[in-house]
Write an enzyme that holds these catalytic residues in place. Structure first.
Site, PDB file in Angstrom:
ATOM      1  N   ASP A 101       0.788  -1.226   0.000  1.00  0.00           N
ATOM      2  CA  ASP A 101       0.000   0.000   0.000  1.00  0.00           C
ATOM      3  C   ASP A 101       0.825   1.283   0.000  1.00  0.00           C
ATOM      4  O   ASP A 101       1.242   1.768  -1.039  1.00  0.00           O
ATOM      5  CB  ASP A 101      -0.979  -0.017   1.177  1.00  0.00           C
ATOM      6  CG  ASP A 101      -2.014  -1.125   1.051  1.00  0.00           C
ATOM      7  OD1 ASP A 101      -1.805  -2.017   0.218  1.00  0.00           O
ATOM      8  OD2 ASP A 101      -3.029  -1.104   1.760  1.00  0.00           O
ATOM      9  N   GLU A 156      -3.749  -7.089  13.447  1.00  0.00           N
ATOM     10  CA  GLU A 156      -3.265  -6.919  12.077  1.00  0.00           C
ATOM     11  C   GLU A 156      -1.791  -6.508  12.052  1.00  0.00           C
ATOM     12  O   GLU A 156      -1.010  -6.974  11.222  1.00  0.00           O
ATOM     13  CB  GLU A 156      -4.113  -5.860  11.369  1.00  0.00           C
ATOM     14  CG  GLU A 156      -3.744  -5.598   9.928  1.00  0.00           C
ATOM     15  CD  GLU A 156      -4.604  -4.510   9.299  1.00  0.00           C
ATOM     16  OE1 GLU A 156      -4.572  -4.377   8.058  1.00  0.00           O
ATOM     17  OE2 GLU A 156      -5.296  -3.772  10.042  1.00  0.00           O
TER      18      GLU A 156
END
Length: 850
Positions: A585, A817
């Site tokens: 990302d 995460e």
């Protein structure tokens, strides 16, 4: 201007014609007509014949032109665009190994990961079941159904799940503790896929009981038919002491079926029947029904009514806390040999208790046999390890639907929408996170399978087969799978479209490489080896096409260079345009995206892919015409000298991306005008100097990809430099794991936009730490001058990662995460039991082919 002129001249021509009719010789038109009366009929016939001849000629001309055009231009847009045309090869899921007993054994499961407890079959339109309950917060009831952070459960997830026929889950909602157990059984008389049972055990903290709201528990169990088949109630009024039957129905796949409720305490049962084509709005239907009853009768119960021919039945089960309830589903009913009562008895009460204990013992034994961590770590770590594999397997879902694919740029299709629909497809896959990402992600799945194949290689192959069957004729696979109305309901509209020009890391090759290695080392039984070989042999043509798609669409200008397509070249709001297709990302790349870029991570992914293809081709001596080509490409991409020429900064001792870059970019506030000229401010990108082609000076995970792929020779001084980067606290090292971006980077922990906080710009991610650990383990085992140093760093990093994940789990109840690089606190999505579950492989020191 030109259009106006044309209209003016046309109008002038019409006017002059009219003027001519008003003057001169045509004023005596009457005399002229009288003189030509004798020839009028023949002239009219001739005029008609000429018109017909001209019309026929024009028609014939257009037919001939159309045929010639088709012959000259045969490559016009096909009826079905290539991007939504399936790959022309036998499907992997049609292999014999996935049929028969295997297919039936996986028919029913907890395949609806986005809800707290959801059961369905692996068929496009299934009979589905699920659980809701009423939680109490701040003196108000709240309905729980879909996994979401806003429910503020302090803990939930599978403490054990074997991926096949057993799972146990613990959910803590304020003062309520709910345990759900799932068990599947296949016995004499069962229909296809067998029977299943769910035990619900509701407890509460007595010290917090202060009113009737918290002393009564309200559970809701539902069954719904996605095919729209009518469901029937077992009886109009429910008294489980008289009859346990809740509902009955019939389906073509499983025959007749019955749903029963057995309780060890006095249970009150109410119901409501609905009819709707989709079930993703079921929570709303139940809430509306409860609200109407509360308003009219001041009671918290379903209405005991049903629409005509319902395809959904919801049963409310209420009792004083604590209580237990067993729900049993039996299939294949309605025939003399169905033995319903006997099967029902084995799935409820003390029989179910015994079966659940037996399955729990089997799980614990298999867990230790697979990962062997009991002797290495304490009991707290073992609990986390079991939760890691349990949640990974319990999070496997089954989805069916059509992806939305953006229109190719040069398409000739006339489509009012901005997308095409992929063909209807099914997907059996693990998911990264039940509340946040309850669907398939391509690059996540390779990491998931690194864990799953150690537990059950056939489940792993089944998942890989489903993914590879999603490949289109060009060799492209959509990176995010949003299939079906339920999955679509969880995704913001802007993320739904999949772009066929963009790739995603081909991480499935990670597990394929490990399987090949394990075959060569004879780690499988003869049957397993034969099945894996059959799978690889059929998969090879698809894997070749996947590699060729990357090799042709993502290649760079320099030989053996690659770059991720899809970066925004026109953005004025991003500090550094994101590279979503890379999976990383916002990890910093060249400040100005261009075709000159060379992305180091993609080059290493290509090496992984081609090396795996070469290994598969070697298993089947003459099956691949490209075996030599793959071997030479693998040698090229692993060539240490070429790698260094393209990506190594000798001054810094680090591997870097290359591209059109400047460090002098910032986000600055700019005043803009919005509605009615109202002044507002926004952050916009400001470039302070002209970029130039250069190595991009950002050290982080991407810099370590050659290290992860073990390209660096064990005796090279460059290896020592990589160990420096890893172990330096001012660069990547922390007490909790390796941070994703060096503290020395100009973009370390910087927002990418006003509302886009740092993601891969500092926090600790388990998937990359696992791969770095695997490389450290490798370099600590091979001869070389840096062997002992690699071993010391390996031991410290492994200890830091395990200690931090275990501590966070026991403090918060979840795997996360990512983890904060300053204090090690869990961040991002919680209940992220995708690649964070790789901590179990770290615990067991299981590193595949190393």
């Amino acid at each position: 201007m030109t259009g106006s002129g044309r209209r003016s001249s046309a109008r002038s021509r019409i006017k002059s014609k009219t003027d001519a009719n008003e003057d001169g010789p045509l004023r005596n038109a009457g005399d002229h007509r009288r003189n030509t009366t004798r020839d009028h009929t023949s002239l009219r016939l001739l005029n008609v014949n000429i018109k017909m001849l001209l019309g026929f000629t024009v028609f014939t001309f257009f037919i001939i032109w159309f045929l010639i055009n088709r012959l000259v231009n045969p490559d016009q847009e096909p009826e079905t665009p290539r991007v939504i045309t399936p790959f022309p090869a036998p499907k992997l899921m049609d292999l014999p190994m996935f049929q028969g007993e295997h297919k039936e054994s996986l028919y029913w499961g907890t395949y609806r990961p986005h809800v707290y407890l959801g059961i369905r079959a692996r068929t496009p339109r299934s009979l589905v079941a699920g659980l809701m309950w009423l939680g109490v917060k701040d003196g108000r009831y709240h309905l729980r159904h879909v996994c979401q952070d806003s429910d503020e459960l302090s803990k939930y997830g599978w403490s054990r799940h074997n991926g096949l026929d057993f799972g146990h889950q613990l959910l803590v909602d304020q003062d309520l503790t709910l345990e759900t157990s799932f068990l599947k059984s296949k016995g004499d008389g069962s229909g296809y896929g067998g029977d299943w049972a769910v035990r619900l055990d509701l407890q509460s903290e007595e010290s917090r009981w202060n009113n009737d709201m918290q002393r009564t528990g309200y559970l809701f169990f539902y069954v719904a038919d996605e095919d729209g088949n009518t469901l029937s109630l077992g009886r109009d009024m429910f008294d489980i002491h008289e009859s346990s039957l809740l509902a009955i129905g019939s389906r073509a796949d499983i025959g007749g079926w019955q749903l029963h409720l057995k309780g060890m305490e006095s249970l009150e049962v109410h119901y409501s029947g609905f009819r709707t084509p989709h079930i993703h709005n079921l929570s709303d239907l139940v809430l509306e029904n409860l609200a109407a009853q509360a308003t009219m009768f001041n009671r918290l119960q379903l209405s005991d009514t049903s629409v005509s021919s319902p395809n959904i039945l919801v049963f409310q089960i209420s009792a004083r806390i604590p209580f237990k309830a067993d729900i049993a589903f039996v299939s294949g009913t309605g025939v003399k040999t169905s033995r319903v009562e006997e099967r029902l008895s084995s799935l409820t009460g003390t029989s179910l208790t015994s079966l659940l204990k037996e399955k729990q013992s089997e799980f614990d034994a298999k867990f230790e046999n697979c990962f062997k961590i009991a002797a290495k770590l304490d009991s707290e770590s073992v609990v986390v390890g079991k939760a890691a594999i349990g949640n990974m397997l319990g999070g496997i879902g089954y989805f069916y639907g059509q992806s939305k694919v953006s229109l190719p740029k040069n398409t000739k299709l006339k489509n009012h929408d901005n997308f095409l629909l992929y063909w209807p497809a099914e997907l059996y896959t693990a998911v990264p996170s039940r509340p946040f990402f309850p669907r398939g992600f391509l690059w996540d799945e390779g990491f998931h399978q690194l864990l799953i194949w150690h537990w059950d290689v056939r489940i792993c192959l089944d998942i890989l087969g489903h993914w590879l069957d999603l490949m289109n004729t060009d060799g492209w696979i959509p990176r995010e799978q949003i299939l079906g109305a339920e999955a679509l309901s969880k995704v913001p509209e802007e993320f739904v479209l999949q772009h066929p020009t963009n790739g995603n890391p081909p991480t499935l090759f990670l597990v394929l490489r490990e399987l090949i290695y394990a075959i060569k080392k004879k780690k499988f039984t003869a049957t397993e080896s034969n099945e894996i070989s059959s799978f690889l042999e059929r998969a090879l043509v698809r894997l070749e096409a996947w590699f060729q798609w990357f090799n042709t669409t993502q290649s760079g200008k320099e030989m053996s260079s690659y770059f991720w397509h899809g970066r925004d070249t026109t953005t004025i709001r991003e500090l550094n345009p994101k590279t979503l297709s890379s999976g990383l990302d916002d990890y910093p790349r060249a400040s100005h995206p261009s075709e000159e870029e060379r992305h180091l991570d993609l080059r290493c992914w290509m090496l992984l892919a081609v090396d795996s293809l070469h290994s598969i081709a070697e298993l089947f001596e003459s099956s691949s015409e490209h075996k030599k080509e793959y071997g030479s490409t693998a040698m090229l991409l692993s060539d240490f000298k070429i790698l260094n020429q393209l990506h190594f900064d000798f001054a810094y001792g680090a591997y870097l991306d290359f591209g059109n870059h400047t460090e002098k970019v910032r986000l600055s506030w700019k005043e803009i005008k919005v509605g009615n000229n109202y002044p507002a401010r926004e952050l916009v990108r400001e470039v302070l100097e002209k970029p130039e082609l250069r190595l991009v000076p950002h050290v982080g995970y991407v810099s370590l990809f050659p290290f992860m792929e073990k390209i660096i020779p064990p005796d090279s001084w460059i290896l020592d430099k990589q160990l420096d980067l890893i172990s330096n606290r001012s660069i990547l090292w922390t007490d909790y794991g390796l941070r994703s971006l060096a503290k020395t980077s100009s973009l370390y922990m910087k927002h990418n936009t006003e509302h886009d906080p740092p993601y891969w710009r500092g926090p600790i991610w388990m998937n990359m730490n696992y791969r770095i650990l695997a490389a450290l383990y490798y370099y600590s085992q091979v001869n070389g001058p840096y062997r002992e140093r690699a071993e010391v760093i390996y031991d410290k990093l492994r200890g830091n990662l395990i200690r931090n994940v275990v501590r966070n789990y026991h403090q918060t109840g979840f795997l996360w995460e990512q983890y904060d690089q300053k204090k090690g606190k869990g961040r991002g999505a919680r209940l992220f039991t995708g690649w964070t579950a790789l901590v179990l492989l770290i615990m067991g020191e299981v590193y595949g082919e190393t």
